[in-house]
Design a protein around this motif. Structure first.
Motif, mmCIF file in Angstrom:
data_model
loop_
_atom_site.group_PDB
_atom_site.id
_atom_site.type_symbol
_atom_site.label_atom_id
_atom_site.label_comp_id
_atom_site.label_asym_id
_atom_site.label_seq_id
_atom_site.Cartn_x
_atom_site.Cartn_y
_atom_site.Cartn_z
ATOM 1 N N ALA A 34 -6.748 1.306 9.310
ATOM 2 C CA ALA A 34 -7.008 0.578 8.068
ATOM 3 C C ALA A 34 -8.145 -0.429 8.250
ATOM 4 N N ALA A 35 -8.170 -1.096 9.409
ATOM 5 C CA ALA A 35 -9.232 -2.060 9.678
ATOM 6 C C ALA A 35 -10.598 -1.383 9.683
ATOM 7 N N ALA A 251 12.504 1.147 6.153
ATOM 8 C CA ALA A 251 12.535 -0.207 5.599
ATOM 9 C C ALA A 251 11.785 -1.198 6.480
ATOM 10 N N ALA A 252 11.006 -2.065 5.850
ATOM 11 C CA ALA A 252 10.244 -3.095 6.556
ATOM 12 C C ALA A 252 10.677 -4.471 6.077
ATOM 13 N N SER A 253 10.272 -5.499 6.812
ATOM 14 C CA SER A 253 10.680 -6.847 6.442
ATOM 15 C C SER A 253 9.652 -7.856 6.917
ATOM 16 N N GLN A 292 1.661 -2.974 6.770
ATOM 17 C CA GLN A 292 1.119 -2.979 5.409
ATOM 18 C C GLN A 292 1.494 -4.267 4.686
ATOM 19 N N MET A 293 2.741 -4.728 4.866
ATOM 20 C CA MET A 293 3.168 -5.992 4.266
ATOM 21 C C MET A 293 2.343 -7.159 4.793
ATOM 22 N N ALA A 304 -4.088 -2.806 2.044
ATOM 23 C CA ALA A 304 -2.631 -2.682 1.917
ATOM 24 C C ALA A 304 -2.258 -1.544 0.981
ATOM 25 N N ASP A 305 -2.967 -1.438 -0.137
ATOM 26 C CA ASP A 305 -2.708 -0.336 -1.075
ATOM 27 C C ASP A 305 -3.007 1.010 -0.425
ATOM 28 N N GLY A 306 -4.072 1.060 0.376
ATOM 29 C CA GLY A 306 -4.421 2.307 1.061
ATOM 30 C C GLY A 306 -3.365 2.716 2.066
ATOM 31 N N MET A 307 -2.829 1.738 2.798
ATOM 32 C CA MET A 307 -1.769 2.050 3.765
ATOM 33 C C MET A 307 -0.507 2.525 3.060
ATOM 34 N N LEU A 308 -0.136 1.860 1.967
ATOM 35 C CA LEU A 308 1.071 2.259 1.245
ATOM 36 C C LEU A 308 0.919 3.655 0.658
ATOM 37 N N SER A 309 -0.261 3.950 0.133
ATOM 38 C CA SER A 309 -0.522 5.286 -0.400
ATOM 39 C C SER A 309 -0.405 6.337 0.693
ATOM 40 N N ALA A 310 -0.920 6.028 1.888
ATOM 41 C CA ALA A 310 -0.838 6.973 3.009
ATOM 42 C C ALA A 310 0.609 7.200 3.423
#
Length: 346
Positions: A34-35, A251-253, A292-293, A304-310
Motif C-alpha cells: 500500500a505504501a 476481525a481487527a481492532s 488498514q485501520m 486505507a480504502d484500497g486495502m479494504l477493497s483488496a
C-alpha cells in the motif's frame, strides 16, 4: 487526523506470540504494498521477540524495562497477539457467509453485510484489580472485585465514540448499559452518555441493556452503527459481532489514544491461537485489516480504502483459496499474497 502523506509514519512492529508471528509478515507485506502503491512514507521498525513467551522465559518479563521510553516516540504499534483491544469494526464481507462458523443463520448474512460497529470501551470499568478474598478456605469465603469508572476515562471514550458516529453517514450511536441491575456504575455511565449527547445534536443516540442488546446483535444488526460500552460489555459484544459475520479470523481492532500523546495500538482480534500455531493456516485478514485501520486512523484514506477493497476482493474469490476457518484449503502465506497482489493492482 489527516497527515502529510510524505511525512514518515513511525510504526513499532511487535509480532508477539503464536500465530501473531505467522500473520505479521502478511500484514507487513500488505502495508508495504500500500505504501508503494499510494506513495506513503511508512517507517516499520521490528521489535523482535517483545511481548512473547520466548522473551519471558529468557528474561522473566514480557517487555524490557525501558519499553515505554522506546515506544513513546512512535505514532502507532502494529501488534500480532496478546494485548486486549478497544475499537473493533465488524463488517460482513461478500463471500463470507454469516453461518461460516455455524453461529448464525445465513438468512441474516445480508443484514451484517457492510455493517460497521465500532466498540470504544472504557479502559478500567469491570476489569479493575481492586478487591480481594476473605475467610479463604472456610464456608464464609467471600470474594469481592470492584468496578472502577472514572469521569475522565468515561468521558474520553464517549467523546471518541460520538466523534466517530458524527463522521459516519448514519450518525447513530448506541450505548450498552445495565442500569436496571447494576445500580451505581451503570446509572453513572448513562448520565455521562446523556451529558455527552448534548454536545452532539446531530447524532441519534439510543441505549439497550446488555442482555437484550446481544439478542439484537443477532436478530437485527442493521439497526446498529457505532456502539459504545464499558470494558466488560464491550468485550462481550466485540467477540459476538465477528462471530456473527462468520469468522473471528477476519476481525481487527484498535486501542486508540484519542489525544495522540501515546502510540495507538492496532491488532487482530484472534489472539495467539496456540492450537493452530505452526500449521500455516491462520487467517491473515485480521492482521491485514488492523493495518488498514491504522492507515485510516492517520488519515491515509485512499490507501486505507484500497486495502479494504483488496481484502474484500480476496474474500470474494471464495473457494479453496480461503483459509480453513472459512472452509478453504489456503495457507496464511498464499492468502496474504493474494491480498498483496490485489493492492498492487488497485
Amino acid at each position: 487526523m489527516p497527515r502529510d502523506p510524505h511525512a514518515p509514519l513511525k510504526v513499532a512492529v511487535i509480532a508477539g506470540d503464536g500465530i501473531g508471528k505467522e500473520v505479521m509478515p502478511q500484514g507487513l507485506a500488505c502495508l508495504r504494498a500500500a505504501a508503494k502503491r499510494y506513495g506513503l512514507n511508512l517507517q516499520l521498525d521490528d521489535f523482535g521477540d517483545w511481548a512473547s513467551c520466548d522473551l519471558y522465559l529468557s528474561s522473566g518479563h514480557m517487555l524490557p524495562p525501558d519499553w515505554k521510553a522506546k515506544l513513546s516516540g512512535y505514532d502507532a504499534i502494529y501488534f500480532g497477539a496478546v494485548v486486549p483491544a478497544r475499537v473493533r469494526p465488524i463488517r460482513q464481507s461478500p463471500s463470507v457467509p454469516a453461518d461460516a462458523g455455524g453461529q448464525v443463520s445465513s438468512g441474516r448474512s445480508e443484514a451484517w453485510r457492510h455493517r460497521f460497529l465500532g466498540g470504544p470501551r472504557e479502559h478500567r470499568g469491570e476489569y479493575s484489580s481492586i478487591g480481594g478474598k476473605i475467610f479463604e478456605g472456610t464456608e464464609r469465603e467471600t470474594v469481592i472485585q470492584e468496578t472502577v469508572m472514572t469521569r475522565i476515562g468515561v468521558d474520553r471514550v464517549l467523546q471518541y465514540a460520538f466523534d466517530l458516529a458524527e463522521r459516519r453517514p448514519k450518525k447513530h450511536l448506541t450505548s450498552a448499559t445495565k442500569s436496571n441491575g447494576i445500580s451505581i456504575t451503570m446509572p453513572y455511565w448513562d448520565t455521562r452518555v446523556a451529558e455527552a449527547a448534548k454536545r452532539y445534536p446531530n447524532v441519534n443516540v439510543d441505549k439497550f441493556h446488555i442482555d437484550i442488546l446481544t439478542a439484537h446483535f443477532v436478530l437485527r444488526p442493521q439497526h446498529f452503527d457505532v456502539v459504545v460500552a464499558s470494558n466488560l460489555f464491550g468485550d462481550i459484544l466485540s467477540d459476538l459481532g465477528p462471530a456473527c459475520t462468520g469468522t473471528i479470523g477476519i476481525a481487527a481492532s484498535a486501542n486508540i489514544n484519542p489525544e495522540g500523546k501515546f502510540p495507538s495500538l492496532f491488532e487482530p482480534v484472534h489472539g495467539s491461537a496456540p492450537d493452530i500455531y505452526g500449521k500455516g493456516i491462520a487467517n491473515p485478514v485480521g492482521m491485514i485489516w488492523a493495518g488498514q485501520m491504522m492507515l485510516e486512523h492517520f488519515g491515509y484514506k485512499e490507501a486505507a480504502d484500497g486495502m479494504l477493497s483488496a481484502i474484500e476482493k480476496a474474500l470474494g474469490t471464495g473457494g479453496d483459496g480461503l483459509t480453513p476457518d472459512m472452509g478453504g484449503k489456503g495457507s496464511t502465506e498464499s492468502f496474504g499474497t493474494r491480498i498483496v497482489e490485489l493492492i498492487e493492482r488497485a
